[in-house]
Write an enzyme that holds these catalytic residues in place. Structure first.
Site, PDB file in Angstrom:
ATOM      1  N   ASP A  46       3.300   0.790 -10.174  1.00 58.59           N
ATOM      2  CA  ASP A  46       3.376   1.347  -8.821  1.00 58.59           C
ATOM      3  C   ASP A  46       2.541   0.589  -7.792  1.00 58.59           C
ATOM      4  OD1 ASP A  46       0.811   1.932  -9.622  1.00 58.59           O
ATOM      5  OD2 ASP A  46       1.225   4.019 -10.096  1.00 58.59           O
ATOM      6  N   GLU A  90       7.355   1.359 -16.968  1.00 56.79           N
ATOM      7  CA  GLU A  90       6.617   2.557 -16.507  1.00 56.79           C
ATOM      8  C   GLU A  90       7.363   3.207 -15.339  1.00 56.79           C
ATOM      9  OE1 GLU A  90       2.046   2.765 -16.646  1.00 56.79           O
ATOM     10  OE2 GLU A  90       2.489   3.196 -14.562  1.00 56.79           O
ATOM     11  N   GLU A  93       0.774   4.461  -4.200  1.00 59.34           N
ATOM     12  CA  GLU A  93       1.463   4.289  -5.486  1.00 59.34           C
ATOM     13  C   GLU A  93       2.718   5.147  -5.618  1.00 59.34           C
ATOM     14  OE1 GLU A  93      -1.796   4.576  -5.072  1.00 59.34           O
ATOM     15  OE2 GLU A  93      -2.748   2.887  -6.099  1.00 59.34           O
ATOM     16  N   HIS A 136     -11.932   5.210  -8.552  1.00 57.25           N
ATOM     17  CA  HIS A 136     -11.731   4.238  -7.480  1.00 57.25           C
ATOM     18  C   HIS A 136     -10.518   4.504  -6.608  1.00 57.25           C
ATOM     19  CE1 HIS A 136      -8.204   2.229  -9.218  1.00 57.25           C
ATOM     20  NE2 HIS A 136      -8.750   2.508 -10.373  1.00 57.25           N
ATOM     21  N   ARG A 150      -7.984   5.281  -3.782  1.00 62.27           N
ATOM     22  CA  ARG A 150      -8.020   5.237  -2.319  1.00 62.27           C
ATOM     23  C   ARG A 150      -7.975   6.635  -1.683  1.00 62.27           C
ATOM     24  NH1 ARG A 150      -5.593   1.094   1.300  1.00 62.27           N
ATOM     25  NH2 ARG A 150      -5.492  -0.246  -0.507  1.00 62.27           N
ATOM     26  N   HIS A 180     -15.960   0.028  -9.837  1.00 58.92           N
ATOM     27  CA  HIS A 180     -14.928  -0.826  -9.230  1.00 58.92           C
ATOM     28  C   HIS A 180     -15.543  -1.648  -8.103  1.00 58.92           C
ATOM     29  CE1 HIS A 180     -10.971  -1.688  -7.359  1.00 58.92           C
ATOM     30  NE2 HIS A 180     -10.454  -1.314  -8.519  1.00 58.92           N
TER      31      HIS A 180
HETATM   32  N1  UDP Z   1     -10.677  -0.868 -17.476  1.00 57.44           N
HETATM   33  C1  UDP Z   1     -11.384  -1.969 -17.914  1.00 57.44           C
HETATM   34  N2  UDP Z   1     -12.685  -2.115 -17.506  1.00 57.44           N
HETATM   35  C2  UDP Z   1     -13.303  -1.240 -16.689  1.00 57.44           C
HETATM   36  C3  UDP Z   1     -12.578  -0.104 -16.244  1.00 57.44           C
HETATM   37  C4  UDP Z   1     -11.266   0.060 -16.663  1.00 57.44           C
HETATM   38  O1  UDP Z   1     -10.865  -2.791 -18.671  1.00 57.44           O
HETATM   39  O2  UDP Z   1     -14.463  -1.452 -16.351  1.00 57.44           O
HETATM   40  C5  UDP Z   1      -9.272  -0.719 -17.871  1.00 57.44           C
HETATM   41  C6  UDP Z   1      -8.885   0.594 -18.484  1.00 57.44           C
HETATM   42  O3  UDP Z   1      -9.006   0.542 -19.883  1.00 57.44           O
HETATM   43  C7  UDP Z   1      -7.440   0.791 -18.054  1.00 57.44           C
HETATM   44  C8  UDP Z   1      -7.346  -0.009 -16.764  1.00 57.44           C
HETATM   45  O4  UDP Z   1      -8.496  -0.824 -16.691  1.00 57.44           O
HETATM   46  O5  UDP Z   1      -6.526   0.206 -18.955  1.00 57.44           O
HETATM   47  C9  UDP Z   1      -7.264   0.928 -15.608  1.00 57.44           C
HETATM   48  O6  UDP Z   1      -7.271   0.222 -14.454  1.00 57.44           O
HETATM   49  P1  UDP Z   1      -7.448   0.921 -13.042  1.00 57.44           P
HETATM   50  O7  UDP Z   1      -8.279   2.140 -13.199  1.00 57.44           O
HETATM   51  O8  UDP Z   1      -7.904  -0.174 -12.131  1.00 57.44           O
HETATM   52  O9  UDP Z   1      -5.968   1.266 -12.603  1.00 57.44           O
HETATM   53  P2  UDP Z   1      -5.036   2.516 -12.802  1.00 57.44           P
HETATM   54  O10 UDP Z   1      -4.922   2.773 -14.256  1.00 57.44           O
HETATM   55  O11 UDP Z   1      -5.630   3.656 -12.050  1.00 57.44           O
HETATM   56  O12 UDP Z   1      -3.737   2.103 -12.230  1.00 57.44           O
END
Ligand code: UDP
Length: 369
Positions: free
Chosen positions: A98, A120, A134, A212, A214, A245
């Protein structure tokens, strides 16, 4: 003739989730038929992941400038991708999730009449503001994609209700579960978590935090941090580990509100994937607004407190392995304490987002069309 695929990715979660699909495509089609376009959307946080997973980058759009608007990001991505799509003839463009990268990739490919496979697909909150942008991105990708690869039947049903033809949908599972399977089999054994994080006292309960989004910026974010502060003051039996983040709108409130509790709250730089998974595996509770973390935690039987107003990952709520609390300070504190004090037996539940075979199904779905 073997089909030629272009994978478009730009952020940390896209790289993690497309990694097993790219590996599967390379195995089955050969490396020459698989191309990767990296948009540059999350440069500092994404590049180490591409390197760690040994993923090739054939096209690097380098779109990031300081203080860009979402429209400027989309504009640069589309104008960067169009000549690549015109020069090489691809059978499929594969996008995931997304993000702006995924939406720009899907739109640019459609305009050049290249088929779009959406990994997804079908996740919905039906609230355009949550998560923003998203929810809009995935609804728009849902209009242009030719093949919708859904993690679960809940996602398939959303698309059917929106009028997508059943013939264009496959329920595959989410490849994040394949990624975890690869990490467990090949990489986790080499992670010495106590050495890497020697500052942490692992005899205490570990509460792993990520936040993190928005739409939580501002008041919501301050409330989330205050809740963690309350928890840290109440729970001397636990440590709170928060890889923060890099977005300044996250860094500032987190450091201001939580920076003076160094023995209880550990603010880390974003940690690399295998280390993050090793921490997750040890956690008693995870407190997060991330989508991917909601999908990963059930693999390790770790309960999740979701700091969002709505979630598109309803399967773990239905299963009882997650609760939704928004950014309400008291609700966050009580949900975390409940999981700490009354550990729920959830380690025997299967991960509702996949069985580790999604990549194979995704590839087969493309090849048979
Ligand atoms: N993640 C990571 N290191 C960190 C924090 C998260 O590798 O310090 C990984 C986590 O395991 C997950 C992904 O990053 O697979 C999530 O990314 P994010 O939260 O940026 O995006 P979202 O999942 O909300 O789209």
């Amino acid at each position: 003739m073997k089909p030629k695929l272009l994978f478009v990715l730009g952020t940390r979660p896209e790289i993690i989730k497309l990694w097993p699909v790219i590996v599967e495509a390379q195995k089955s089609l050969g490396e020459g038929s698989v191309r990767v376009c990296y948009t540059g959307q999350h440069k500092e946080m994404a590049l180490p992941f591409l390197e760690r997973f040994s993923l090739p980058v054939h096209f690097d759009l380098r779109i990031m400038r300081s203080r860009q608007t979402l429209n400027q990001v989309l504009e640069l991505m589309i104008s960067g991708m169009a000549p690549i799509l015109r020069k090489e003839s691809f059978d499929w463009v594969v996008v995931q999730g997304d993000t702006s990268s995924a939406f720009a990739g899907a739109l640019a490919a459609s305009m050049e009449k290249v088929k779009v496979a959406h990994v997804e697909a079908g996740l919905r909150t039906f609230d355009r503001e949550n998560p923003f942008p998203e929810e809009l991105n995935r609804q728009l990708i849902g209009r242009v994609a030719n093949l919708h690869l859904c993690p679960t039947s809940v996602n398939r049903d959303h698309l059917l209700k929106e009028g997508v033809s059943e013939a264009d949908i496959e329920v595959t599972g989410n490849p994040i579960v394949d990624a975890l399977k690869m990490v467990k089999a090949e990489f986790l054994g080499d992670v010495d978590v106590e050495r890497t994080f020697s500052q942490l006292d692992f005899s205490k309960k570990l509460v792993l935090v990520t936040g993190h989004r928005r739409e939580n910026f501002g008041e919501g974010f301050r409330d989330m941090c205050m809740a963690i502060r309350d928890l840290a003051e109440r729970r001397k039996d636990a440590i709170f580990v928060y890889p923060v983040h890099l977005n300044p709108q996250v860094q500032e409130p987190v450091k201001n509100i939580l920076g003076d509790l160094p023995n209880h709250v550990f603010l880390l730089d974003p940690v690399e994937y295998f280390d993050f998974i090793a921490l997750l595996q040890r956690a008693s509770v995870v407190l997060t607004d991330s989508g991917g973390v909601q999908e990963e935690a059930p693999t390790f039987g770790v309960p999740v407190v979701v700091m969002r107003k709505v979630t598109e990952r309803v399967e773990s709520l239905q299963q009882g392995s997650a609760v939704l609390v928004g950014t309400d300070r008291e609700k966050i504190v009580s949900a975390v304490e409940k999981f700490l004090d009354e550990p729920k037996e959830i380690s025997n539940l299967a991960n509702p987002y996949g069985d580790g075979l999604a990549s194979k199904r995704i590839l087969e779905a493309m090849l048979k069309r």
